[in-house]
Structure formats: structure tokens, C-alpha cells
Design an enzyme around this catalytic site. Structure first.
Site, PDB file in Angstrom:
ATOM      1  N   HIS A 152      30.742 -46.462 -48.065  1.00 35.19           N
ATOM      2  CA  HIS A 152      30.430 -46.309 -49.488  1.00 35.19           C
ATOM      3  C   HIS A 152      29.055 -46.940 -49.684  1.00 35.19           C
ATOM      4  O   HIS A 152      28.906 -48.159 -49.631  1.00 35.19           O
ATOM      5  CB  HIS A 152      31.519 -47.048 -50.287  1.00 35.19           C
ATOM      6  CG  HIS A 152      31.577 -46.692 -51.730  1.00 35.19           C
ATOM      7  ND1 HIS A 152      31.922 -45.439 -52.186  1.00 35.19           N
ATOM      8  CD2 HIS A 152      31.349 -47.441 -52.847  1.00 35.19           C
ATOM      9  CE1 HIS A 152      31.917 -45.434 -53.509  1.00 35.19           C
ATOM     10  NE2 HIS A 152      31.556 -46.638 -53.932  1.00 35.19           N
TER      11      HIS A 152
ATOM     12  N   LYS B 297      30.178 -40.212 -60.506  1.00 32.18           N
ATOM     13  CA  LYS B 297      29.003 -41.074 -60.605  1.00 32.18           C
ATOM     14  C   LYS B 297      28.348 -41.067 -59.230  1.00 32.18           C
ATOM     15  O   LYS B 297      29.024 -41.324 -58.226  1.00 32.18           O
ATOM     16  CB  LYS B 297      29.490 -42.463 -61.023  1.00 32.18           C
ATOM     17  CG  LYS B 297      28.514 -43.589 -60.910  1.00 32.18           C
ATOM     18  CD  LYS B 297      29.039 -44.801 -61.701  1.00 32.18           C
ATOM     19  CE  LYS B 297      29.007 -46.073 -60.891  1.00 32.18           C
ATOM     20  NZ  LYS B 297      29.468 -47.256 -61.652  1.00 32.18           N
TER      21      LYS B 297
ATOM     22  N   LYS C 183      25.710 -42.560 -56.567  1.00 32.04           N
ATOM     23  CA  LYS C 183      24.985 -43.791 -56.271  1.00 32.04           C
ATOM     24  C   LYS C 183      23.611 -43.451 -55.730  1.00 32.04           C
ATOM     25  O   LYS C 183      23.493 -42.725 -54.724  1.00 32.04           O
ATOM     26  CB  LYS C 183      25.763 -44.600 -55.224  1.00 32.04           C
ATOM     27  CG  LYS C 183      26.972 -45.285 -55.813  1.00 32.04           C
ATOM     28  CD  LYS C 183      26.533 -46.459 -56.672  1.00 32.04           C
ATOM     29  CE  LYS C 183      27.720 -47.303 -57.101  1.00 32.04           C
ATOM     30  NZ  LYS C 183      27.284 -48.432 -57.934  1.00 32.04           N
TER      31      LYS C 183
ATOM     32  N   ASP D  10      24.212 -44.128 -60.899  1.00 29.36           N
ATOM     33  CA  ASP D  10      24.094 -45.587 -60.950  1.00 29.36           C
ATOM     34  C   ASP D  10      22.965 -45.978 -60.004  1.00 29.36           C
ATOM     35  O   ASP D  10      23.044 -45.728 -58.797  1.00 29.36           O
ATOM     36  CB  ASP D  10      25.408 -46.245 -60.514  1.00 29.36           C
ATOM     37  CG  ASP D  10      25.382 -47.757 -60.704  1.00 29.36           C
ATOM     38  OD1 ASP D  10      24.331 -48.288 -61.118  1.00 29.36           O
ATOM     39  OD2 ASP D  10      26.422 -48.398 -60.440  1.00 29.36           O
TER      40      ASP D  10
ATOM     41  N   GLU E 141      23.130 -45.393 -65.295  1.00 27.76           N
ATOM     42  CA  GLU E 141      23.607 -46.784 -65.253  1.00 27.76           C
ATOM     43  C   GLU E 141      22.567 -47.686 -64.600  1.00 27.76           C
ATOM     44  O   GLU E 141      22.080 -47.402 -63.508  1.00 27.76           O
ATOM     45  CB  GLU E 141      24.922 -46.807 -64.467  1.00 27.76           C
ATOM     46  CG  GLU E 141      25.560 -48.172 -64.341  1.00 27.76           C
ATOM     47  CD  GLU E 141      26.960 -48.076 -63.707  1.00 27.76           C
ATOM     48  OE1 GLU E 141      27.590 -46.985 -63.758  1.00 27.76           O
ATOM     49  OE2 GLU E 141      27.423 -49.081 -63.148  1.00 27.76           O
TER      50      GLU E 141
ATOM     51  N   ASP F 157      25.105 -52.429 -66.728  1.00 29.61           N
ATOM     52  CA  ASP F 157      26.150 -52.937 -65.829  1.00 29.61           C
ATOM     53  C   ASP F 157      25.753 -54.336 -65.356  1.00 29.61           C
ATOM     54  O   ASP F 157      26.193 -55.337 -65.925  1.00 29.61           O
ATOM     55  CB  ASP F 157      26.368 -51.963 -64.662  1.00 29.61           C
ATOM     56  CG  ASP F 157      27.447 -52.463 -63.708  1.00 29.61           C
ATOM     57  OD1 ASP F 157      28.155 -53.420 -64.062  1.00 29.61           O
ATOM     58  OD2 ASP F 157      27.595 -51.915 -62.594  1.00 29.61           O
TER      59      ASP F 157
ATOM     60  N   LYS G 226      33.657 -54.901 -67.135  1.00 28.65           N
ATOM     61  CA  LYS G 226      34.263 -55.350 -65.874  1.00 28.65           C
ATOM     62  C   LYS G 226      34.939 -56.688 -66.114  1.00 28.65           C
ATOM     63  O   LYS G 226      34.274 -57.640 -66.543  1.00 28.65           O
ATOM     64  CB  LYS G 226      33.189 -55.502 -64.782  1.00 28.65           C
ATOM     65  CG  LYS G 226      32.527 -54.173 -64.415  1.00 28.65           C
ATOM     66  CD  LYS G 226      31.622 -54.289 -63.215  1.00 28.65           C
ATOM     67  CE  LYS G 226      31.092 -52.898 -62.844  1.00 28.65           C
ATOM     68  NZ  LYS G 226      30.178 -52.910 -61.707  1.00 28.65           N
TER      69      LYS G 226
ATOM     70  N   GLU H 141      36.319 -45.866 -64.283  1.00 32.39           N
ATOM     71  CA  GLU H 141      36.132 -45.610 -62.839  1.00 32.39           C
ATOM     72  C   GLU H 141      37.113 -46.499 -62.072  1.00 32.39           C
ATOM     73  O   GLU H 141      36.743 -47.073 -61.045  1.00 32.39           O
ATOM     74  CB  GLU H 141      34.679 -45.883 -62.425  1.00 32.39           C
ATOM     75  CG  GLU H 141      34.242 -47.315 -62.725  1.00 32.39           C
ATOM     76  CD  GLU H 141      32.819 -47.649 -62.307  1.00 32.39           C
ATOM     77  OE1 GLU H 141      32.020 -46.729 -62.059  1.00 32.39           O
ATOM     78  OE2 GLU H 141      32.512 -48.850 -62.221  1.00 32.39           O
TER      79      GLU H 141
HETATM   80  C1  MUC Z   1      28.673 -50.808 -59.573  1.00 27.69           C
HETATM   81  O1  MUC Z   1      27.517 -51.147 -59.629  1.00 27.69           O
HETATM   82  O2  MUC Z   1      29.042 -50.075 -60.463  1.00 27.69           O
HETATM   83  C2  MUC Z   1      31.482 -49.830 -58.942  1.00 27.69           C
HETATM   84  C3  MUC Z   1      31.812 -48.621 -58.441  1.00 27.69           C
HETATM   85  C4  MUC Z   1      31.119 -48.471 -57.248  1.00 27.69           C
HETATM   86  O3  MUC Z   1      31.144 -47.511 -56.496  1.00 27.69           O
HETATM   87  O4  MUC Z   1      30.340 -49.559 -57.056  1.00 27.69           O
HETATM   88  C5  MUC Z   1      30.662 -50.548 -57.985  1.00 27.69           C
HETATM   89  C6  MUC Z   1      29.541 -51.371 -58.476  1.00 27.69           C
HETATM   90 MG    MG Z   2      27.088 -50.196 -61.550  1.00 22.28          MG
END
Ligand code: MUC
Ligand code: MG
Length: 373
Positions: free
Chosen positions: A22, A167, A169, A198, A224, A249, A273, A327
Site C-alpha cells: 500500500h 481515493k 494515493k 490524497d 486531500e 487531514d 480520525k 474510508e
Molecule cells: C491518510 O493519509 O489518509 C488512510 C487511508 C490510507 O490509505 O492511508 C491513510 C492515511
Molecule cells: Mg490522508
């Protein structure tokens, strides 16, 4: 006089592999370390909680090992002997003796709530004032690092009716590569899914000005944490000019951060969170600041396992509006489970138990097997 005195608090590190690497901008996760908390009371009730972060120390100031040490050395001794059924007194004490440490406090607050729910025969959502829904929409994070693999993963999850919010990354590659990657995913999924990104703070403001424009024009619904949490003035400017909404975040490390972001107008969506606010009750304080300021809400995760996921879920069930869904997919990213009642995901939603406490019990054999020796 209470009969429910906190007798002992045990912290256990549990290492569980992920179903695939991941990839976040700052760290690639191939296993998650859960910090499991067992809070035992003299009336025979045990509350369970979880304090989990991502990527060692690469995401936040607390690591799994520091969380365990700080609970064992400072926080647990402060709680032992206190009334387990007075959660206000317990959490106020922790705030007096320890600055920050919201991840550690979150697991402890979850364990206190779980114990109190079991004691009273009430789900945690009812202790928090009452649920206004039983299920939560759950999005998935595409983070394999490969465009074709991300698209195939999203297609499969849409087919299974497991997720329709994705979402992506980004932030580890060049801006152009990242934009190409996200736009290809959005074009493949079209209006069958909501696609968001994000950036995990990895753009500077100049990159973010262009990134937000291009993503907004290409149908990306939410951006994000595009830039550093430190650059508050830049966040305010981006929030004014981005065609797609900006979500905070990393900028929220406490309830007080949430207040000052709202006062400055630095985001139009908050990622909630429990770990970054200090527990399920603390995260609701941030949610209420957002509600008062007209900021929308998203139920976010630190990739917790089932215990932290349900502790978050019970809090999110009480909110009036969760405009951007959640999420809370953490347990689905892990190959192994340590509870007897894995959370139920069906028809794009997490179905949250209505049984006492968090609605979970530890699988002692699996816990013994996966705990760090
Ligand atoms: C984040 O920054 O959001 C939350 C879901 C994910 O995949 O990473 C985390 C951290
Ligand atoms: Mg995040």
C-alpha cells in the site's frame, strides 16, 4: 460509589500483513502494526481498544512502539485505581498528565467506552448520544502504485458492490505522472465511481495550484491535504481557488487544530480520525466544530484493524451529515483477523453491530499467534 475500578491495562503489538503493498507518498506499507489495549476492571469487565498508526514514524509523531511505551509507563499507571465508569474523569486526567499522544489516548478512550458499554448493555454509539444510522458508506484507497492494477482493482470492487468511492494515493511521483495516473483512473471509471486524491502534503503551493486546477477540471471530487500542514496561509489560498474541494487531514492533529483551521477558512472538508483527536468522543468535538463552521465531514482512518475501525464507526454513526462518506476499510486491507466477529461489509457499506460495547471480542488463539514476541 463505583464498583468498577480500573485494575490493569495491557498493551500488545500485533503485526499483520497487508493484501498488497500500500504505497503512500512517504511510505509503503506491507504490514500494519496494531497496538491492542486490554483494560480490565474489578467488576470482571474487560474493555478493548486499538491505537494504530501508519508507517512507523513517517506519518505522525507516535509510533506503535512509542504508543506502547507511553501507555505502559505513563498513561496506564495514571488510570489504574480510577473509576472505569467515569470516562470524563479518566480522559481529563490523561490530558493533564500527557501533552499530545492522541493515538495512545484514542485507544484508551475506546477501551473505556467498550467496557462501559458492556457494563450497561449498550452499544458505544448509544453511549455517545445515540446512532442516527446503522451503516456507513465505505470507500477504498487505490495505492498499488500501478495505473492498470489500480483500475482493475477498482473494477473488481465495483463488481462486488463493495466500494464505489476511490481515493488515489499520489505525491510520490512527479506532478505530471501523478496527474496522468489519476485522470486515467477517472476516465476508466467515469460516473460509476467518485474518484478523489490524497497527496499527503507532498506538493508545494505552486504544484498544488496547477494540480488542483487540472484535477478539478477532470472530474476529481475531492483533494486531500495537497500541501504541508505547516503552510497555513497556502492552505487558505488553495481553499479559495481550487475548483475541487480541499480536505484537511494531516493539518488536524488535535481538536484545537480543527478550531483554528475552521477559523482561518483553510479547508471545506475535514477528515475525522479518532487517533488524531484522542478518541471517539474527542473526534466528535472536531466534528461539532466543523458542523458549526459549515465544513463537511469525512469518516477517515489510520488503517486500523477491526477494533479501531469499529470504535471510529460508532462515533461516525452519531453524526447528522457525513457528506463524503467514510474510508473505514482497514480490516479489508489486512490478510488476518484477530477478533471473533469480523466487521460486515455489504452493498458498499459497513454494517455496525448494535450489541454492547464495540461489538467485538478478541480471538485469543489468533492474538497469541500474531502478537509480537
Ligand atoms: C491518510 O493519509 O489518509 C488512510 C487511508 C490510507 O490509505 O492511508 C491513510 C492515511
Ligand atoms: Mg490522508
Amino acid at each position: 460509589m463505583t464498583t468498577a475500578i480500573i485494575e490493569s491495562i495491557e498493551t500488545i503489538l500485533v503485526d499483520l500483513p497487508t493484501i498488497r503493498p500500500h504505497k503512500l507518498a512517504m511510505h509503503t506499507i506491507s504490514q500494519q502494526t496494531l497496538v491492542i489495549i486490554r483494560l480490565r476492571c474489578c467488576d470482571g469487565i474487560e474493555g478493548i481498544g486499538e491505537s494504530t498508526t501508519v508507517g512507523g514514524l513517517s506519518y505522525a509523531y507516535e509510533s506503535p512502539e512509542s504508543i506502547k511505551t507511553n501507555i505502559d509507563t505513563h498513561l496506564a499507571p495514571a488510570l489504574i485505581g480510577m473509576a472505569a465508569d467515569n470516562i470524563n474523569a479518566a480522559m481529563q486526567r490523561l490530558d493533564r498528565i500527557a501533552k499530545g499522544n492522541t493515538f495512545a489516548k484514542s485507544g484508551l478512550e475506546s477501551a473505556l467506552l467498550d467496557a462501559q458499554g458492556k457494563r450497561l448493555g449498550l452499544p458505544v454509539s448509544e453511549l455517545l448520544g445515540g446512532r442516527v444510522r446503522d451503516t456507513l458508506e465505505v470507500g477504498w484507497v487505490l495505492a498499488s502504485g500501478d495505473t492498470a492494477r489500480d483500475i482493475a482493482e477498482a473494477e473488481q470492487l465495483l463488481d462486488f458492490r463493495r466500494h464505489r468511492i476511490f481515493k488515489v494515493k499520489i505525491g510520490a511521483n512527479s506532478l505530471d505522472e501523478d496527474l496522468k495516473h489519476v485522470i486515467a483512473i477517472k476516465r476508466a471509471l467515469c460516473d460509476r465511481a467518485s474518484v478523489r486524491v490524497d497527496v499527503n502534503q507532498h506538493w508545494d503551493e505552486s504544484q498544488a495550484i496547477r494540480g488542483c486546477q487540472v484535477l478539478g477540471k477532470n472530474g476529481i471530487d475531492l483533494i486531500e491535504q495537497p500541501i504541508s500542514r505547516i503552510n497555513r496561509a497556502g492552505q487558505v489560498r488553495l481553499n479559495q481557488r481550487s475548483p475541487a474541494p480541499i480536505m484537511a487531514d494531516e493539518s488536524i492533529e488535535s481538536v484545537e487544530d480543527a478550531f483554528s483551521l475552521a477559523a482561518d477558512g483553510a479547508a471545506s472538508v475535514f477528515a475525522l480520525k479518532i487517533a488524531k483527536n484522542g478518541g471517539p468522543r474527542a473526534v466528535l468535538r472536531t466534528a461539532h466544530i466543523a458542523e458549526a463552521a459549515g465544513i463537511s465531514l469525512y469518516g477517515a482512518t489510520m488503517l486500523e484493524g477491526s477494533i479501531g475501525t469499529l470504535a471510529s464507526a460508532h462515533a461516525f454513526l452519531t453524526l447528522k451529515n457525513l457528506t463524503w462518506g467514510t474510508e473505514l476499510f482497514g480490516p479489508l486491507l489486512l490478510t488476518e483477523e484477530i477478533v471473533n466477529e469480523p466487521p460486515v461489509y455489504r452493498n458498499f457499506e459497513l454494517h455496525v453491530p448494535n450489541t454492547p460495547g464495540l461489538g467485538l471480542s478478541l480471538d485469543e488463539d489468533r492474538l497469541a499467534f500474531f502478537r509480537r514476541k
